[in-house]
Design a protein around this motif. Structure first.
Motif, PDB file in Angstrom:
ATOM      1  N   GLU A 235       3.933  -2.264   6.185  1.00  0.00           N
ATOM      2  CA  GLU A 235       4.649  -1.209   5.485  1.00  0.00           C
ATOM      3  C   GLU A 235       3.731  -0.548   4.470  1.00  0.00           C
ATOM      4  O   GLU A 235       2.954  -1.211   3.793  1.00  0.00           O
ATOM      5  N   LYS A 236       3.819   0.771   4.370  1.00  0.00           N
ATOM      6  CA  LYS A 236       2.986   1.501   3.418  1.00  0.00           C
ATOM      7  C   LYS A 236       3.511   1.278   2.005  1.00  0.00           C
ATOM      8  O   LYS A 236       4.656   1.540   1.717  1.00  0.00           O
ATOM      9  N   SER A 237       2.648   0.784   1.152  1.00  0.00           N
ATOM     10  CA  SER A 237       3.034   0.483  -0.218  1.00  0.00           C
ATOM     11  C   SER A 237       2.051   1.139  -1.172  1.00  0.00           C
ATOM     12  O   SER A 237       0.849   0.859  -1.118  1.00  0.00           O
ATOM     13  N   PRO A 238       2.523   2.017  -2.086  1.00  0.00           N
ATOM     14  CA  PRO A 238       1.618   2.649  -3.060  1.00  0.00           C
ATOM     15  C   PRO A 238       0.850   1.626  -3.903  1.00  0.00           C
ATOM     16  O   PRO A 238      -0.281   1.868  -4.289  1.00  0.00           O
ATOM     17  N   ALA A 239       1.445   0.472  -4.136  1.00  0.00           N
ATOM     18  CA  ALA A 239       0.758  -0.553  -4.913  1.00  0.00           C
ATOM     19  C   ALA A 239      -0.449  -1.098  -4.163  1.00  0.00           C
ATOM     20  O   ALA A 239      -1.383  -1.609  -4.776  1.00  0.00           O
ATOM     21  N   TRP A 240      -0.464  -0.988  -2.857  1.00  0.00           N
ATOM     22  CA  TRP A 240      -1.580  -1.455  -2.045  1.00  0.00           C
ATOM     23  C   TRP A 240      -2.514  -0.313  -1.673  1.00  0.00           C
ATOM     24  O   TRP A 240      -3.733  -0.484  -1.641  1.00  0.00           O
ATOM     25  N   ILE A 241      -1.953   0.864  -1.421  1.00  0.00           N
ATOM     26  CA  ILE A 241      -2.736   1.999  -0.942  1.00  0.00           C
ATOM     27  C   ILE A 241      -3.702   2.519  -2.007  1.00  0.00           C
ATOM     28  O   ILE A 241      -4.886   2.729  -1.726  1.00  0.00           O
ATOM     29  N   GLU A 242      -3.243   2.727  -3.219  1.00  0.00           N
ATOM     30  CA  GLU A 242      -4.093   3.332  -4.245  1.00  0.00           C
ATOM     31  C   GLU A 242      -5.326   2.498  -4.578  1.00  0.00           C
ATOM     32  O   GLU A 242      -6.446   3.018  -4.562  1.00  0.00           O
TER      33      GLU A 242
END
Length: 55
Positions: free
Chosen positions: A2-9
């Motif tokens: 799942e796409k997670s901003p906490a992981w992506i940035e």
């Protein structure tokens, strides 16, 4: 995954830093004197070089 901003940035920032490092290494291999730069005002850079907001 799942796409997670906490992981992506943080992943994107790390990947960008690594690619910038490789670019510096390549430029040095060509004989250029280059290095990273910090401590500048990005708003002033934008106003000076990108007045119309286009990159």
């Amino acid at each position: 995954m799942e796409k997670s901003p906490a992981w992506i940035e943080p992943t994107a920032k790390l990947n960008a830093a690594l690619q910038a490092g490789y670019l510096i290494i390549a430029a040095r291999a060509l004989g250029l004197s280059v290095g990273s730069m910090s401590g500048f005002n990005p708003d002033q850079i934008d106003a000076t070089f990108f007045r119309d907001g286009q990159y």
